[in-house]
Design a protein around this motif. Structure first.
Motif, PDB file in Angstrom:
ATOM      1  N   ARG A  48       1.201   3.727  -2.945  1.00 22.64           N
ATOM      2  CA  ARG A  48       1.479   5.075  -2.684  1.00 22.64           C
ATOM      3  C   ARG A  48       3.197   4.966  -2.770  1.00 22.64           C
ATOM      4  N   ARG A  51       0.977  -1.255  -0.077  1.00 24.31           N
ATOM      5  CA  ARG A  51       0.000   0.185  -0.180  1.00 24.31           C
ATOM      6  C   ARG A  51       0.881   1.132  -0.039  1.00 24.31           C
ATOM      7  N   PHE A  66     -10.907  -1.247  -9.653  1.00 19.38           N
ATOM      8  CA  PHE A  66      -9.550  -0.573  -9.128  1.00 19.38           C
ATOM      9  C   PHE A  66      -9.160  -0.983  -7.982  1.00 19.38           C
ATOM     10  N   GLY A  67      -8.039  -1.170  -7.759  1.00 17.44           N
ATOM     11  CA  GLY A  67      -7.445  -1.711  -6.503  1.00 17.44           C
ATOM     12  C   GLY A  67      -7.308  -0.306  -5.570  1.00 17.44           C
ATOM     13  N   ASN A  68      -6.666  -0.257  -4.306  1.00 15.83           N
ATOM     14  CA  ASN A  68      -6.731   0.990  -3.754  1.00 15.83           C
ATOM     15  C   ASN A  68      -5.375   1.679  -3.771  1.00 15.83           C
ATOM     16  N   PHE A  86      -2.565   3.171  -9.301  1.00 17.35           N
ATOM     17  CA  PHE A  86      -3.643   2.172  -9.546  1.00 17.35           C
ATOM     18  C   PHE A  86      -3.545   1.261 -10.471  1.00 17.35           C
ATOM     19  N   GLN A 118      -1.544   8.764 -10.148  1.00 16.68           N
ATOM     20  CA  GLN A 118      -2.453   9.895  -9.765  1.00 16.68           C
ATOM     21  C   GLN A 118      -1.364  10.731  -8.891  1.00 16.68           C
TER      22      GLN A 118
END
Lengths: 112, 113
Positions: free
Chosen positions: B109, B9, B104-106, B91, B37
């Motif tokens: 980052r 994540r 979509f996955g989460n 993403f 993003q």
């Protein structure tokens, strides 16, 4: 050049009112257009798809219109609730392409 | 039915290191897409893969970036020699067909220090 424009300013409305979000595009010939919802720290979630030969699509409190002459889609949330607060993204599939192009999204804030 | 799973994540890398981002699509989905993003910006398309094949990589920088979706295992987005400008949320999305809505996955980052 190609552009997908969504209002970058946040939209603030009162609970119970109808929220209307706009998606305009330039120099695309979309086969269809989709709307997604994105919450902070999460991936987008698909809401609705509307094809080029459809004028309007509804799903519960959601309504999408698609005007290929104006090159615009409108996304409506009726009887809005604070839980509807999120960023809403429009995305289109350009003719000849096989991957969606996304707008930058509009943040909606519904006040209780 | 588990959704699209992305890991890690959060990923922190120093400049010059390699970053590997993993994506397991939903069961039954053979189409995988990677988007990037930046804060307050929309999703920028990078690459579209369909089992073992790259269909469209027009959004992916020619250097340092690569993607794969092997016959077995997750899709991997690999960024070599990371720079600060690579810091973003990445993403992954999957679909059963190229004209189906995306799941979509989460996101992962990535922070480059």
């Amino acid at each position: 050049s190609q552009k997908i424009e969504q209002n970058s300013e946040a939209l603030n409305i009162q609970e119970g009112k109808t929220a209307t979000l706009t998606c305009n595009y330039t120099n695309y010939s979309p086969a269809y257009l989709q709307w997604y919802r994105q919450d902070p720290g999460r991936g987008p979630v698909f809401l609705l798809l509307i094809r080029e030969n459809e004028k309007e699509k509804r799903k519960e409190r959601l309504k999408v219109t698609f005007d290929t002459t104006l090159k615009q889609s409108l996304f409506h949330i009726t009887a809005s609730q604070p839980a509807d607060s999120a960023t809403y993204l429009c995305a289109l599939l350009d003719t000849g392409r096989r991957a969606l192009t996304f707008g930058s999204g509009t943040r909606l804030q519904v006040q209780p | 039915n588990a959704g699209v799973m992305q890991n890690p994540r959060h990923l922190v890398r120093r400049r010059g290191q390699e970053a590997r981002l993993r994506c397991s699509p939903m069961k039954g989905h053979s189409h995988v897409y990677w988007y990037r993003q930046l804060p307050e910006e929309g999703l920028k398309f990078m690459v579209y893969l369909q089992k073992e094949n790259i269909i469209d990589e027009s959004g992916m920088p020619k250097e340092r970036f690569s993607a794969e979706f092997p016959k077995e295992g997750p899709s991997i987005l690999r960024i070599q020699q990371v720079v600060r400008g690579d810091s973003a949320a990445y993403f992954c999305a999957s679909s059963p067909g190229w004209d189906s809505p995306l799941h979509f996955g989460n996101g992962t980052r990535l922070t480059v220090t």
